[in-house]
Design an enzyme around this catalytic site. Sequence first.
Site, mmCIF file in Angstrom:
data_model
loop_
_atom_site.group_PDB
_atom_site.id
_atom_site.type_symbol
_atom_site.label_atom_id
_atom_site.label_comp_id
_atom_site.label_asym_id
_atom_site.label_seq_id
_atom_site.Cartn_x
_atom_site.Cartn_y
_atom_site.Cartn_z
ATOM 1 N NE ARG A 1 -11.875 10.655 9.997
ATOM 2 C CZ ARG A 1 -11.052 10.117 9.111
ATOM 3 N NH1 ARG A 1 -10.318 9.091 9.460
ATOM 4 N NH2 ARG A 1 -10.979 10.610 7.905
ATOM 5 N N GLY B 1 0.850 -1.190 0.000
ATOM 6 C CA GLY B 1 0.000 0.000 0.000
ATOM 7 C C GLY B 1 0.879 1.231 0.000
ATOM 8 C CG LEU C 1 -4.302 9.169 2.263
ATOM 9 C CD1 LEU C 1 -4.938 10.053 1.202
ATOM 10 C CD2 LEU C 1 -4.147 7.759 1.736
#
Lengths: 249, 256, 637
Positions: C330, C42, C441
């Site tokens: 979040r 990834g 990311l």
Amino acid sequence: MKLQLNIWRQENKDSKGAIKNYKLNEVDEDMSFLEMMDILNEDLIHKGEEPVVFEHDCREGICGTCGMVVDGRPHGKEHGTTVCQLHMRKFNDGDKITIEPFRAKGFPIIRDLAVDRSAYDRIMQAGGFISQNIGSAQDANALPISKNVADLAMDAASCIGCGACAAACPNGSAMLFVSAKASQLNLLPQGQPEKAARARAMVRQMESEGFGGCSNYYECEASCPKNVSVNFIAKLNRDYLCATFKEGT
Amino acid sequence: MFKYLNHLVVSKFVMAVTGIIILLFVTGHAIGNLQIFIGKEALNAYAAFLQGLGEILWIIRIVLIIALLLHIITSIYLKLYNNGARPDKYVVTSYVKAKLNSRTMIWTGIMIAAFLGYHILHFTVGSIQPENYNQEEIYTKNAYSVGMGMNAHIANPEEHRGSVLNKVVYERHDVYKMVILGFRNPYVSGLYILGMILLGFHLSHALQSFFQTLGMAGPRFSPFIRTFSNWYGTITAIVFLIVPLAILLGFIGGNV
Amino acid sequence: MKLESKVPSGPLEQKWSKYKNDLKPVNPANKRKFKILVVGTGLAGGAAAASLAELGYRVEAFTYHDSPRRAHSIAAQGGINAAKNYPNDGDSVWRLFHDTIKGGDFRSREGNVYRLAEVSNNIIDQATAAGVPFAREYGGVLSNRSFGGALVSRTFYARGQTGQQLLLGVYSSLSRQIGIGAVIMHNRKEMMDVVTVEGRAVGIVVRDLQTGKIESHYGDAVILATGGYGNTYFLSTNAQHCNVTAAYRAYKKGAAFANPCFTQIHPTCIPASGEHQSKLTLMSESLRNDGRIWVPKAVGDKRKPVQIPEDERDYYLERMYPSFGNLSPRDISSRAAKRACDEGRGVNATGQAVYLDFSDAINRLGQNVIEDRYGNLFEMYERITGVDPYHNPMMIYPAVHYTMGGLWVDYNLMSNIEGLFVLGEANFSDHGANRLGASALMQGLADGYFVIPYTINSYFGKGKPAEVNTNHEEFVKTENDAKEKISKLMSINGKQTPMQLHRKLGKIMWEHVGMARNKAGLEKSIGMIQELRNEFWSDLKLVGNDSYMNPVIEKASRVADFMEFAELIATDALERDESCGAHFREEHQTAEGEAERNDADYSYVAAWEFKGVGEKPEMHKEDLNYEFVQLGVRSYK
């Protein structure tokens, strides 16, 4: 809803495959197509039969792992949608659905609906990059790029490498994939130095992987889950044509 | 020479370039044909003019023959190659954008080639209906200088050989009569009409394909050129086939 | 077990530069002699493999996917943070650092997080140079947007497909290295175990998913970049194949597992529609820039959303957290949604959803602007739910998304097993108890592109490790273990499929170890997990054999590890008797229901050491000493 599934079963690359029939009696319209396949497979395991092998991963339409041909259409009839994002509300009670693997010489079948798409990787390895080592980049804003160009590059870059283009093409051609990958870089100023070499190398690799040529059927565009345009194929043709007149690049 | 066949994209360029040469010729041919509606004189004069080009005609013919051969060889090669790239067929097939014209290019192409062979034997070589082909027209040029009308009918040209009339009376291939007599046969006309429909069908995909292959495409241009291409094919077919239709229905050529 | 963080001393701003100045690089000519195994391709793994190969190391990379382009980094939608301060709104490395530490509820290491903020800018430069088509303004410069937990616009994005574009950027760099033979790529090979000899990682054992063959690979160093363990919960936003096996196997071989209970629940996911649900789909947090979240004020209000007048709607995030409003972090947004639904004000047939409404933004900006910003997300929503979000509010509900916990690593990103490095989501280091949006990311790429190329020298600088042949008894033993595991799974011949058992595990986890946890529930869950594990090993049903591609075996092998690992999450959650970040213990909340952190007793990293299946693992503490930031109450009001 009740469905009849006609699914291609094939043990391996060299064996002869055939369609087998299955029945599902309780399919919910909110299910995704792959969740419907899950239910079939759970049934099969309970019965001690081999489940249908199909590839999938993210199930949100972005990883490009899933892919099967549903009633003759890669990823199914719905436009701009991967099969994992296809939902059963698009089907009717009593439908007969035929499910086959992606078919192209460049995509040998591994088992059932799973095919080997590593050819796409090798095409990328041939030229789908900008040769710039990590750490040597200039400031990102030092190179202004017009919004139109950036947007167009993004259109090309949205390709998920699923293989539907080659599966849809009557010629088994991967031109839409190759052109999307090459165009993204060939459009951007960063990609200019290797433009000609990239166009040549990627097309050459595509040819050596056994994919066919483009006959401008545009069936690839119709099947692309990300709506990548065949205009990129024209652009690749142009880049390739220019490249043939440029020596030593 | 045929090394280019190893490169799919180059092969496509060859298809596009040879195709457009043939397309331009076909377009000229179609427009030239329309002179039959002006009359015998115009058509026969036009035919004689083309015959009179001499070396130039042969250059054109050679270019066309080469283009045609390359077009045919490349297309057959590509078709076989592309079929090999999709060895296994789907149990269920379904097409969205690949219209019938694009999927049948090779077949329409082969049929057009066969038709072309017939057409050349028919109207260029003259071996199909030799009785229609071997028609000579005697016509006069500068006939006023000897006090005759423009299209004065000379009953027996042989008699004038060596006389002053020899300078104003000429012979030429009567293309007009050949065409009229030829197309009065409904089987021949039917064949030509069929051929022209196939040709139009072929062209409707071909023209836009030329632009796509040579890299001329864009979000506005491509939809336009695809529509234009469809119209181009349709109109070309119509222009060609109104000739046999008009003859068959007796609109022209009644005096032959 | 000794846990040394190895964060360099000195001022925060100088730690990383000092580290780089002090490191002892490997002679370029010698780099060829070092072989590095990278597991996972990834963002973190792919970037590491590419950058290490560029440096001249021999790299072999492994993925269970058919191609390195498929890793789940690809699904990240919203964006990537960097402290570029292009919008001139007062951003800085310090501010990004501080937001990240604060967002993590002060449970991460200062040194690591500062380094992350520092290299964030290089990532944007690198990605742009690699051809990533970030969104741009008409003037040609890069465009930014804001994200949860920050008051500046520092998020770079590529439509709603930022993760995809960044991963493809990494993939293209990696492809180049594969093409020139600098990286040997092993597709469709899943790591089954790590091999250690005398406390040092010497290689891995993998299973070829096409042939079922078990093979061994030696490496001078092993890098795990194998992602998170969100799929322990069965339903999560993770991809179907995401699993904990690699990390868990390393844990079983002696690597410490840090803070496993820090599992992030993402507030904006499409709610589950039924039993058949195989995954939950995330709707990017960026939607909260323009969408307003609400539920009806009245309990049990079943009217259609458009029929509910403005003054009968409760825009609860705007009401409770006026300064951050809909962009609250979040964990806070997720819990607020759960609270509203627990009060009976939830919408949807299940009562397990809240509205995310764009009508104000559409009226203000016009539909085309909204379409431009979120078009693909809106399409995706409509495809999944069959509802048009331009004319009806979206329905969303929280779902398991990201796991902040992971294998314990030091400043070098090396675990406590020598030579075993852990990158990206698989490690625990940067996000503390909660991760801010657009930071995953950033971390993955930072680790792979700009950290590991330097920190690997901390291990290689000591000289080339003695090579171990793959005939070594440890390799043979590990291979046999892996084979045994598979044959054991196949021999059970019970009645339940791996998916059925996995779904059962997920229910236990979501109910007792989910968004809100308490002692009784956690204790109960541990018993339930143990019972289910016994059920798994006595009632599992597989079909076919393991000599060809057989996804049922793959699944069973992964679920087997989830069955053990789930217990570790619950154990850690039970041990951490405070509320912090994503870990919310009902015993520790304010009268208003806000999390109550306990810095005096719990300001540490809980690193667990494996002691045997079913045995309580041993906890080791790494104390978190905050030298540079003031621990505050994390308020977004």
